[in-house]
Enzyme design. Structure first.
Site, PDB file in Angstrom:
ATOM      1  N   HIS A  21       0.849  -1.191   0.000  1.00 46.67           N
ATOM      2  CA  HIS A  21       0.000   0.000   0.000  1.00 46.67           C
ATOM      3  C   HIS A  21       0.885   1.241   0.000  1.00 46.67           C
ATOM      4  O   HIS A  21       1.350   1.703   1.049  1.00 46.67           O
ATOM      5  CB  HIS A  21      -0.918  -0.008   1.239  1.00 46.67           C
ATOM      6  CG  HIS A  21      -2.012   1.006   1.186  1.00 46.67           C
ATOM      7  ND1 HIS A  21      -3.349   0.680   1.261  1.00 46.67           N
ATOM      8  CD2 HIS A  21      -1.984   2.349   1.073  1.00 46.67           C
ATOM      9  CE1 HIS A  21      -4.089   1.769   1.190  1.00 46.67           C
ATOM     10  NE2 HIS A  21      -3.265   2.803   1.086  1.00 46.67           N
ATOM     11  N   HIS A  23       1.134   5.013  -2.361  1.00 44.06           N
ATOM     12  CA  HIS A  23       0.565   5.847  -3.416  1.00 44.06           C
ATOM     13  C   HIS A  23       1.678   6.569  -4.168  1.00 44.06           C
ATOM     14  O   HIS A  23       2.497   7.256  -3.562  1.00 44.06           O
ATOM     15  CB  HIS A  23      -0.399   6.874  -2.818  1.00 44.06           C
ATOM     16  CG  HIS A  23      -1.669   6.282  -2.294  1.00 44.06           C
ATOM     17  ND1 HIS A  23      -2.807   6.189  -3.054  1.00 44.06           N
ATOM     18  CD2 HIS A  23      -1.960   5.745  -1.080  1.00 44.06           C
ATOM     19  CE1 HIS A  23      -3.773   5.629  -2.331  1.00 44.06           C
ATOM     20  NE2 HIS A  23      -3.285   5.341  -1.128  1.00 44.06           N
ATOM     21  N   ASP A  25       1.539   9.209  -6.062  1.00 52.41           N
ATOM     22  CA  ASP A  25       1.488  10.664  -5.912  1.00 52.41           C
ATOM     23  C   ASP A  25       1.700  11.112  -4.473  1.00 52.41           C
ATOM     24  O   ASP A  25       1.692  12.315  -4.189  1.00 52.41           O
ATOM     25  CB  ASP A  25       0.175  11.233  -6.469  1.00 52.41           C
ATOM     26  CG  ASP A  25      -1.062  10.610  -5.831  1.00 52.41           C
ATOM     27  OD1 ASP A  25      -0.927   9.656  -5.043  1.00 52.41           O
ATOM     28  OD2 ASP A  25      -2.182  11.070  -6.141  1.00 52.41           O
ATOM     29  N   GLY A 178      -9.977   7.675  -1.720  1.00 50.74           N
ATOM     30  CA  GLY A 178     -10.605   8.972  -1.507  1.00 50.74           C
ATOM     31  C   GLY A 178     -11.407   8.966  -0.219  1.00 50.74           C
ATOM     32  O   GLY A 178     -11.451   7.972   0.500  1.00 50.74           O
ATOM     33  N   HIS A 205      -9.956   0.715  -0.214  1.00 52.80           N
ATOM     34  CA  HIS A 205      -9.744   1.540   0.965  1.00 52.80           C
ATOM     35  C   HIS A 205     -11.018   1.471   1.821  1.00 52.80           C
ATOM     36  O   HIS A 205     -12.078   1.935   1.389  1.00 52.80           O
ATOM     37  CB  HIS A 205      -9.500   2.996   0.577  1.00 52.80           C
ATOM     38  CG  HIS A 205      -8.093   3.291   0.147  1.00 52.80           C
ATOM     39  ND1 HIS A 205      -7.574   2.859  -1.056  1.00 52.80           N
ATOM     40  CD2 HIS A 205      -7.099   4.000   0.755  1.00 52.80           C
ATOM     41  CE1 HIS A 205      -6.323   3.289  -1.170  1.00 52.80           C
ATOM     42  NE2 HIS A 205      -6.015   3.989  -0.090  1.00 52.80           N
ATOM     43  N   GLU A 208     -10.785   3.211   7.322  1.00 56.07           N
ATOM     44  CA  GLU A 208      -9.743   4.163   7.716  1.00 56.07           C
ATOM     45  C   GLU A 208     -10.398   5.300   8.483  1.00 56.07           C
ATOM     46  O   GLU A 208     -10.291   5.385   9.709  1.00 56.07           O
ATOM     47  CB  GLU A 208      -9.009   4.684   6.490  1.00 56.07           C
ATOM     48  CG  GLU A 208      -7.895   5.676   6.812  1.00 56.07           C
ATOM     49  CD  GLU A 208      -7.259   6.278   5.573  1.00 56.07           C
ATOM     50  OE1 GLU A 208      -6.224   6.945   5.732  1.00 56.07           O
ATOM     51  OE2 GLU A 208      -7.789   6.110   4.468  1.00 56.07           O
ATOM     52  N   ASP A 297       1.830   4.022   2.839  1.00 60.39           N
ATOM     53  CA  ASP A 297       0.762   4.884   2.371  1.00 60.39           C
ATOM     54  C   ASP A 297       1.336   6.016   1.518  1.00 60.39           C
ATOM     55  O   ASP A 297       1.332   5.935   0.300  1.00 60.39           O
ATOM     56  CB  ASP A 297      -0.073   5.425   3.528  1.00 60.39           C
ATOM     57  CG  ASP A 297      -1.483   5.832   3.091  1.00 60.39           C
ATOM     58  OD1 ASP A 297      -1.870   5.519   1.943  1.00 60.39           O
ATOM     59  OD2 ASP A 297      -2.204   6.439   3.899  1.00 60.39           O
TER      60      ASP A 297
END
Length: 361
Positions: A21, A23, A25, A178, A205, A208, A297
């Protein structure tokens, strides 16, 4: 018989690790953000000093709000709108993970966020895959992509179709991400059903910033293979005064069927899920033998590496090499590559790598 060295940060960097996991970006080098902003004509950065920019990103991440945390991505996404920029970010991502001792990684990105300058989805994916290939060449890293759809948008089926189209060319699965509240995973049920019919893998996701209903929908309606974060499963666990844990029906199910939980401790502290690493649910869930994995993350926003995440768990929970190895094997078992490839990495890379520090196989 030699005594194993303690799991210091430097020692942890040397053992083989698995990341599920992360990202794309959320992992840019600060200097790269500055350079790309100048190159592509992006003028929205709060500062063009790389060190100050890194501090700014981390300040936004430490706000305790998932919404505020997500706002910082406008700048990284803003500079990732050309094939060259995407390929560079992907290449540097692979280089940074390899330097940290990661031997297998699934890095996710949302193609729909990188089309502001007219790129087609396939052009975005191709640039990232090319970057991963260049950055991992000659290293011990096997890196694959997960294609993410934004849960507040309406392109999830299109992204799922792209994940299947690219599945033999570097993409291993699908994801949605998101803000959770108000955007349940069932909004994208057609995309998940498409992935199922195509024998594809996907993670969601869930659990969370939102609780048990999000996890329940992700598993029982959408049939997710893994859960991104999933920390709120502890809402279905009661610990009595004698430290005995009583699991509810959903928590029992998650543990019984070995649903992999992609846990990101520092990120969860940043977004207010818990107050500190020592209070993170991973401690309880590891003790109860849930299929827990450790992840970064967003390396830029949280200022972490996978090695530093493990080192933080060592400090918080007193974990030793057997714990780190257990968590690493969990992650490798849960990867979206074929079984024989997972087994080869476990037996030929991970176990020997840990044997060199643990003294056993």
């Amino acid at each position: 018989m030699s005594v194993p060295s303690p799991p210091t940060l430097e020692a942890i960097r040397r053992v083989p690790k698995v990341l599920l996991h992360d990202h794309l970006d959320g992992g840019l080098r600060p200097a790269t953000v500055v350079e790309l902003a100048d190159e592509v004509g992006y003028g929205g950065l709060p500062t063009t000093d790389a060190d100050k920019l890194a501090t700014w990103f981390r300040g936004g991440a430490h706000s305790g709000s998932l919404v505020r945390y997500l706002e910082t991505f406008s700048h990284t996404v803003g500079v990732m709108q050309t094939p060259g920029a995407l390929a560079r970010v992907a290449r540097e991502c692979a280089e940074d993970l390899a330097a940290d001792g990661v031997v297998y990684a699934e890095v996710r990105f949302a193609p729909e966020l990188h089309v502001e300058r007219g790129l087609a989805l396939d052009a975005v994916i191709e640039a990232v895959i090319d970057g991963f290939r260049a950055g991992s060449a000659g290293t011990g890293l096997k890196i694959r992509a997960l294609l993410t759809a934004m849960r507040h948008a309406a392109r999830s089926l299109e992204i799922a179709e792209a994940a299947v189209r690219w599945r033999d060319r570097g993409v291993v699965g699908f994801d949605i991400a998101g803000a959770e509240a108000g955007y349940p995973p069932t909004r994208h049920l057609d995309a998940f059903q498409y992935m199922q019919r195509a024998n594809g893998h996907y993670t969601i996701h869930a659990g969370e910033a939102f609780g048990l209903p999000s996890i329940w929908e992700a598993l029982q309606w959408c049939n997710a293979d893994r859960l991104g974060h999933g920390v709120r499963v502890t809402d279905d666990i009661t610990v009595d005064t004698d430290a005995n844990a009583i699991l509810g029906q959903l928590a029992n199910y998650v543990r019984d069927v070995r649903v992999p939980l992609e846990m990101c401790p520092t990120s969860n502290v940043d977004t207010g899920v818990c107050a500190s690493i020592a209070e993170h649910p991973i401690g309880l869930l590891r003790r109860l033998h849930f299929r827990v994995t450790v992840n970064t993350d967003n390396r830029l926003m949280s200022g972490v590496t996978l090695s530093s995440e493990f080192a933080a768990l060592v400090d918080a929970f007193g974990y030793g090499w057997p714990d780190i190895r257990w968590l690493t094997v969990n992650a490798m078992k849960s990867a979206f590559i074929p079984f024989d490839q997972r087994l080869t990495l476990i037996n030929d890379v991970i176990k020997p790598g840990f044997a060199s520090v643990c003294g056993d196989g």
